[in-house]
Write a protein that holds these residues in place. Structure first.
Motif, mmCIF file in Angstrom:
data_model
loop_
_atom_site.group_PDB
_atom_site.id
_atom_site.type_symbol
_atom_site.label_atom_id
_atom_site.label_comp_id
_atom_site.label_asym_id
_atom_site.label_seq_id
_atom_site.Cartn_x
_atom_site.Cartn_y
_atom_site.Cartn_z
ATOM 1 N N GLN A 89 0.831 -1.201 0.000
ATOM 2 C CA GLN A 89 0.000 0.000 0.000
ATOM 3 C C GLN A 89 0.868 1.255 0.000
ATOM 4 O OE1 GLN A 89 -2.914 0.070 3.123
ATOM 5 N NE2 GLN A 89 -3.914 1.899 2.330
ATOM 6 N N SER A 92 -1.332 2.468 -16.299
ATOM 7 C CA SER A 92 -1.878 3.093 -15.090
ATOM 8 C C SER A 92 -1.351 2.374 -13.857
ATOM 9 C CB SER A 92 -3.408 3.046 -15.082
ATOM 10 O OG SER A 92 -3.862 1.715 -14.909
ATOM 11 N N ARG A 93 -1.440 3.049 -12.723
ATOM 12 C CA ARG A 93 -1.078 2.410 -11.456
ATOM 13 C C ARG A 93 -1.988 1.216 -11.196
ATOM 14 N NH1 ARG A 93 -1.884 6.321 -6.871
ATOM 15 N NH2 ARG A 93 -4.021 5.616 -7.079
ATOM 16 N N ALA A 94 -3.275 1.342 -11.512
ATOM 17 C CA ALA A 94 -4.218 0.236 -11.286
ATOM 18 C C ALA A 94 -3.817 -1.002 -12.090
ATOM 19 C CB ALA A 94 -5.637 0.675 -11.637
ATOM 20 N N GLU A 95 -3.350 -0.806 -13.309
ATOM 21 C CA GLU A 95 -2.914 -1.943 -14.126
ATOM 22 C C GLU A 95 -1.698 -2.625 -13.488
ATOM 23 O OE1 GLU A 95 -1.718 -2.976 -18.764
ATOM 24 O OE2 GLU A 95 -2.217 -0.904 -18.218
ATOM 25 N N TYR A 96 -0.757 -1.835 -12.995
ATOM 26 C CA TYR A 96 0.410 -2.394 -12.309
ATOM 27 C C TYR A 96 -0.008 -3.102 -11.026
ATOM 28 C CZ TYR A 96 5.057 -2.385 -10.010
ATOM 29 O OH TYR A 96 6.224 -2.721 -9.360
ATOM 30 N N GLU A 97 -0.943 -2.545 -10.277
ATOM 31 C CA GLU A 97 -1.412 -3.192 -9.043
ATOM 32 C C GLU A 97 -2.048 -4.547 -9.339
ATOM 33 O OE1 GLU A 97 -2.731 -0.202 -5.709
ATOM 34 O OE2 GLU A 97 -3.419 0.568 -7.654
ATOM 35 N N ARG A 98 -2.799 -4.657 -10.423
ATOM 36 C CA ARG A 98 -3.392 -5.951 -10.807
ATOM 37 C C ARG A 98 -2.293 -6.967 -11.108
ATOM 38 N NH1 ARG A 98 -7.120 -2.582 -13.186
ATOM 39 N NH2 ARG A 98 -6.110 -2.620 -15.211
ATOM 40 N N PHE A 107 2.651 1.611 -3.529
ATOM 41 C CA PHE A 107 1.812 2.117 -4.615
ATOM 42 C C PHE A 107 1.349 3.549 -4.391
ATOM 43 C CE2 PHE A 107 1.569 -2.364 -5.872
ATOM 44 C CZ PHE A 107 1.878 -2.217 -7.224
ATOM 45 N N ALA A 122 -1.908 8.095 -10.052
ATOM 46 C CA ALA A 122 -2.881 7.150 -10.631
ATOM 47 C C ALA A 122 -2.671 6.977 -12.133
ATOM 48 C CB ALA A 122 -4.306 7.624 -10.351
ATOM 49 N N ASP A 123 -2.185 8.024 -12.810
ATOM 50 C CA ASP A 123 -1.989 7.964 -14.262
ATOM 51 C C ASP A 123 -0.561 7.577 -14.649
ATOM 52 O OD1 ASP A 123 -0.729 10.330 -13.492
ATOM 53 O OD2 ASP A 123 -1.604 11.539 -15.091
ATOM 54 N N ARG A 145 -0.638 -8.147 -7.908
ATOM 55 C CA ARG A 145 -1.459 -9.150 -7.196
ATOM 56 C C ARG A 145 -1.334 -10.521 -7.856
ATOM 57 N NH1 ARG A 145 -4.857 -4.659 -6.853
ATOM 58 N NH2 ARG A 145 -6.164 -5.390 -8.572
#
Length: 134
Positions: A24, A47-53, A27, A32-33, A56
């Motif tokens: 947490q 995106s950060r969300a794509e890297y977080e996926r 990241f 976010a972009d 995981r």
């Protein structure tokens, strides 16, 4: 503080969070972009969300960061709100619970942007193999 010292401090905090597998906190160092270009991935993560996926997924396969150290850090100040941070990085990881520890030798470039709140966040990270590993 100066842009140089602020960016060095932000990069050091990011490396510390990464090396401690504090996901947490790690990241939170990225906008976010942010975009990511890694030598072990076929294309740009947008995106950060794509890297977080992706992170995981790695964790579900047993991935864990055991330690990370930064060597030869350098900051190129572009203006009051943008800077480029480069360094050589050594990361100890475990790939699965029963796998042996491995050390990765890489070079990393991170582009930082100061947010409206004054926080230095990474907007782009590029990671490549370090040909001059220790």
């Amino acid at each position: 503080m100066s842009v140089d010292s602020d960016v060095r401090a932000a990069a050091a905090a990011l490396v510390d969070a990464f090396g401690g597998h504090r996901t947490q906190e790690y990241f939170a160092s990225f906008s976010a972009d942010a975009t990511f270009l890694f030598h072990n991935q076929p294309g740009l993560l947008t995106s950060r969300a794509e890297y977080e996926r992706l992170w995981r997924e790695w964790e579900s396969e047993g991935f864990r960061v055991l330690a990370c150290r930064s060597l030869e850090p350098s900051v190129q100040v572009l203006d009051d709100d943008h800077a480029v941070f480069t360094h050589r990085v050594r990361t100890s990881v475990a790939g699965s619970p029963d796998a042996e520890q491995a050390e990765q030798a890489e070079r990393e470039t991170m582009v930082f942007r100061r947010s409206a709140e004054g926080q230095w966040l990474v907007v782009h990270e590029h990671l490549s193999i370090d040909p001059e590993s220790e």
